[in-house]
Design a protein around this motif. Structure first.
Motif, short mmCIF file in Angstrom:
data_model
loop_
_atom_site.label_atom_id
_atom_site.label_comp_id
_atom_site.label_asym_id
_atom_site.label_seq_id
_atom_site.Cartn_x
_atom_site.Cartn_y
_atom_site.Cartn_z
N GLN A 41 0.84 -1.20 0.00
CA GLN A 41 0.00 0.00 0.00
C GLN A 41 0.87 1.24 0.00
N GLU A 42 0.64 2.17 -0.91
CA GLU A 42 1.48 3.35 -0.99
C GLU A 42 1.16 4.30 0.13
N LYS A 43 2.23 5.03 0.56
CA LYS A 43 1.97 6.01 1.59
C LYS A 43 1.28 7.20 0.96
N GLN A 44 0.63 7.97 1.79
CA GLN A 44 -0.05 9.15 1.29
C GLN A 44 0.96 10.11 0.71
N THR A 60 2.81 13.43 0.01
CA THR A 60 2.90 14.64 0.83
C THR A 60 2.33 15.81 0.04
#
Lengths: 111, 178
Positions: free
Chosen positions: A17-20, A22
């Motif tokens: 899952q990709e991080k949000q 920025t």
């Protein structure tokens, strides 16, 4: 159950899952996609040439090259040479103009 | 709302500065890359010319200071303006057009002396040829097979030099005054 010896373990869903992204990244993407980044870059380049900033930087490079010998110079050397002086010698008017345009864009992009 | 706006403005200002910094960094890298290219390709003519002139002037200074290069005293090893040295004796080899031998250019004049002119042997060689000029010095016979070693006395040969006639004939051994 016997797991195959050769098969690598399937990665967990959590890992993929990709991080949000920025805020910075979002802005960057918006700038690029709209073409504003390109326009701003060209504007900045033009202003810096007009005011002689680019010539000053090239003169610094030439002096450095002459001292060190033209075949002993790397791009890294020149970047490290120019960056501090380059950032410091930007005329205020140019900086203000560019910042104004960036801010306008941020507002219009509803960020 | 105003608080929100202020926050926005604050973060806007920060974001703007940050973004401006990115733009500037990209341009700086471009300029550095361009200068690096010019340096490595030697496109900066002024730089090269200065280097070249420095090197040439250093060379010239060495040459002037070096006493063994001065003047005509050592002319055997002097260097001309094209940087060529010439050996003291010309050493090109060619064939003598008179006798057909291979001769070194620097020795050609002395060779010609022997080959064409001053020696006893040279004169004998010459009289054997059939050219008109050389016949004047022979005993007058136009025949190509004329032999200088005829039975006539040596005095007749001496008079050859004084005879004025070109085609005077001499009978065997008789000596005629003009």
């Amino acid at each position: 159950m016997r797991a195959s010896v050769n098969r690598p373990p399937t990665p967990d869903v959590g890992d993929t899952q990709e991080k949000q992204p920025t805020l910075e990244e979002i802005i960057n993407i918006k700038f690029i996609e709209s073409g504003e980044k390109e326009r701003l870059m060209e504007l900045l380049r033009e202003r810096l040439i007009e005011c002689g900033w680019k010539d000053e930087m090239k003169a610094l490079c030439r002096a450095f090259v002459k001292k060190k010998g033209r075949n002993n110079v790397t791009v890294d050397d020149l970047v490290h040479l120019i960056t501090p002086k380059g950032r410091a010698s930007i005329p205020d008017s140019i900086k203000a103009e560019l910042l104004q345009r960036i801010r306008t864009f941020l507002v219009s992009a509803a960020l | 709302m105003s608080g929100f706006n202020e926050d926005n403005m604050g973060s806007h200002a920060q974001l703007s500065s940050q973004f401006f910094g990115d733009l500037l960094d990209s341009i700086i890298v471009d300029v550095a890359s361009e200068c690096h290219r010019i340096a490595r390709l030697g496109l900066d003519r002024n730089l090269e010319e200065e280097e070249e002139e420095l090197r040439l002037s250093a060379q010239a200074r060495v040459r002037v200071a070096d006493p063994s290069n001065s003047g005509e005293a050592n002319s055997k090893y002097v260097v001309d303006i094209f940087g060529q040295t010439h050996p003291p004796v010309a050493n090109e080899i060619f064939d003598c057009m008179n006798c057909g031998r291979s001769i070194m250019a620097g020795r050609f004049a002395p060779h010609l002396e022997k080959c064409m002119g001053k020696g006893r042997k040279a004169r004998l060689k010459v009289t054997r040829s059939s050219t008109a000029v050389q016949n004047r010095y022979s005993q007058g016979s136009p025949v190509s097979t004329y032999s200088p070693y005829s039975n006539s006395t040596s005095t007749s040969r001496l008079s050859n030099g004084t005879s004025s006639g070109a085609g005077e004939e001499y009978s065997n051994g008789t000596f005629q005054e003009p």
